[in-house]
Enzyme design. Structure first.
Site, PDB file in Angstrom:
ATOM      1  N   ASP A 211      -8.056  -5.300  -0.418  1.00  0.00           N
ATOM      2  CA  ASP A 211      -8.544  -6.045  -1.584  1.00  0.00           C
ATOM      3  C   ASP A 211      -8.381  -7.555  -1.475  1.00  0.00           C
ATOM      4  O   ASP A 211      -9.163  -8.305  -2.057  1.00  0.00           O
ATOM      5  CB  ASP A 211      -7.822  -5.574  -2.855  1.00  0.00           C
ATOM      6  CG  ASP A 211      -8.211  -4.155  -3.216  1.00  0.00           C
ATOM      7  OD1 ASP A 211      -9.382  -3.813  -2.992  1.00  0.00           O
ATOM      8  OD2 ASP A 211      -7.348  -3.406  -3.681  1.00  0.00           O
TER       9      ASP A 211
ATOM     10  N   HIS B 277       0.842  -1.192   0.000  1.00  0.00           N
ATOM     11  CA  HIS B 277       0.000   0.000   0.000  1.00  0.00           C
ATOM     12  C   HIS B 277       0.876   1.239   0.000  1.00  0.00           C
ATOM     13  O   HIS B 277       1.936   1.239   0.622  1.00  0.00           O
ATOM     14  CB  HIS B 277      -0.914   0.008   1.234  1.00  0.00           C
ATOM     15  CG  HIS B 277      -2.096   0.894   1.070  1.00  0.00           C
ATOM     16  ND1 HIS B 277      -2.043   2.236   1.342  1.00  0.00           N
ATOM     17  CD2 HIS B 277      -3.343   0.631   0.613  1.00  0.00           C
ATOM     18  CE1 HIS B 277      -3.226   2.764   1.082  1.00  0.00           C
ATOM     19  NE2 HIS B 277      -4.036   1.818   0.628  1.00  0.00           N
TER      20      HIS B 277
END
Ligand code: COA
Length: 377
Positions: A314, A263
């Protein structure tokens, strides 16, 4: 351009502060995600997606009366204009569902008499778009496959309604809670790429349809929203945890990216991922597909050990959607249905204190030169 500007250049705008917001904050110590001061994880546990829409768009959690009004509005406004249904019928079955969503919002803009409307009027357009979007997507999806669009139960939540539109069955309370949680956790995320893009569009005094269309186009890519579909395709490539282990090691040795990990902002871990993992585990037991969960968990273990990278939201969201019976090409569209609330909140915030977003670049092309005649080129 001055040297100072060159030195300040951050590729991909990494760590660049590009504005202020009262909507969302990622706490830099705990890396927790807050929507208007409330923890997203807490909201997922204690509220519905409709309440979170109200929080983001209206700026506060709704009172009972306000929630009732919003819930009713999101049902009342769902009817698709006939001309939109005609457009949807002309979109091929093979199209990307993200393009269907983008086209739907864009088309809705063409039949609305958009002027420079007020913030209050824009909110009504937001609710109208949000009510119609799940129906637009699933009308195209089912009709293009020669299927009827499923009927919707009364008194079902926004997220549960979407699940019913996909599967044709009324979800039980656990499945409804799982999809509701995912909608809440995907709703908002500060100045991520698609939100920033929506704000840039709004900053030119364009309209809400255009801003959301920009957001959808940006979310589609696999480094952003598209990662959940790629993550699921990856997990399904392996028949069991052992095969996943050697497959992931090979991929990492080849320096390939593992979708659903890493991320730009979170370095220790994405708090949303813990919640979705819990749902994935419980759903796997409930649906009798524990091997899938174990395979995902083994991938997580290897990527953590070898790259020090935790999963992002996700990765386990993909497992949850799979276990809920949602076809993979509809995973990123779920992100759109949820994030439209966050994009809209940001567009409204941009409108309320606007300044054109127009950054500069560091020029690296040829020096100034004369235009040669066509014979001398
Ligand atoms: N798998 C393997 N390696 C990864 C990785 C992943 N998912 N994510 C990052 N890395 C590695 C990069 O290869 C790079 O290594 P290097 O320094 O040895 O070259 C390093 O970590 C930094 O990655 P980078 O892509 O430059 O970081 P970023 O901040 O620009 O990217 C993401 C953030 C999200 C785009 C990136 O982590 C990624 O591509 N993840 C996969 C896609 C994804 O899940 N997106 C959804 C985000 S919510």
């Amino acid at each position: 351009m001055s040297t100072t500007m060159t030195e300040e250049l951050k590729k991909g705008l990494e760590d660049v502060v590009a504005g202020t917001t009262t909507i969302c904050n990622i706490n830099s110590d705990t890396e927790s995600l807050l929507y208007r001061g409330y923890s997203a994880v807490d909201l997922a546990e204690k509220t519905t997606f409709e309440e979170v829409i109200h929080l983001l768009v209206e700026g506060k959690l709704p009172k009972k009366r306000e929630l009732k009004r919003l819930t009713k509005l999101l049902i009342q406004e769902r009817k698709l204009p006939k001309s939109l249904v005609k457009v949807l019928k002309n979109i091929p079955k093979t199209s990307n569902p993200m393009d269907v969503l983008r086209t739907s919002v864009s088309y809705m803009g063409t039949i609305d008499e958009i002027k420079q409307i007020s913030i209050e009027d824009t909110k009504q357009v937001v609710y109208s778009i949000m009510a119609k979007l799940p129906f637009a997507l699933m009308t195209w999806y089912h009709l293009s496959r020669g299927q009827d669009v499923p009927k919707i139960s009364k008194n079902i939540s926004y997220a549960g309604r979407f699940l019913q539109l996909v599967t044709g069955k009324e979800p039980d309370s656990f499945d409804e809670k799982a999809i509701n949680t995912s909608f809440i956790l995907y709703a908002e995320h500060e100045f991520n790429a698609s939100t920033f893009c929506a704000r840039v569009t709004a900053s030119t005094l364009s309209d809400i349809y255009s801003a959301i269309t920009s957001g959808i186009g940006t979310l589609k890519g696999s480094l952003h929203g598209g990662a959940n579909e790629e993550a699921m395709n990856l997990i399904l490539r392996f028949k069991d945890p052992q095969e996943a282990e050697s497959g992931i090691i090979d991929m990492l040795n080849r320096k390939e990216k593992i979708m659903g990990f890493g991320h730009r902002v979170y370095k220790k871990g994405d708090t949303r991922s813990h919640v979705m993992k819990k749902y994935a585990q419980e759903l796997a037991q409930k649906k009798g597909n524990t091997k899938l969960f174990e395979t995902a968990e083994r991938i997580e273990k290897i990527v953590r050990e070898r790259k020090g990278l935790p999963p992002n939201a996700d990765f386990y969201s993909a497992v949850v959607y799979y276990l809920l019976g949602i076809p993979i090409p509809l995973y990123t569209p779920i992100f759109v249905l949820s994030r439209t609330s966050g994009w809209s909140a940001h567009v409204l915030e941009q409108m309320s204190d606007n300044k054109l977003i127009r950054p500069r670049s560091v020029y690296q092309g040829p020096p100034p030169r004369e235009v040669p005649s066509i014979e001398r080129r």
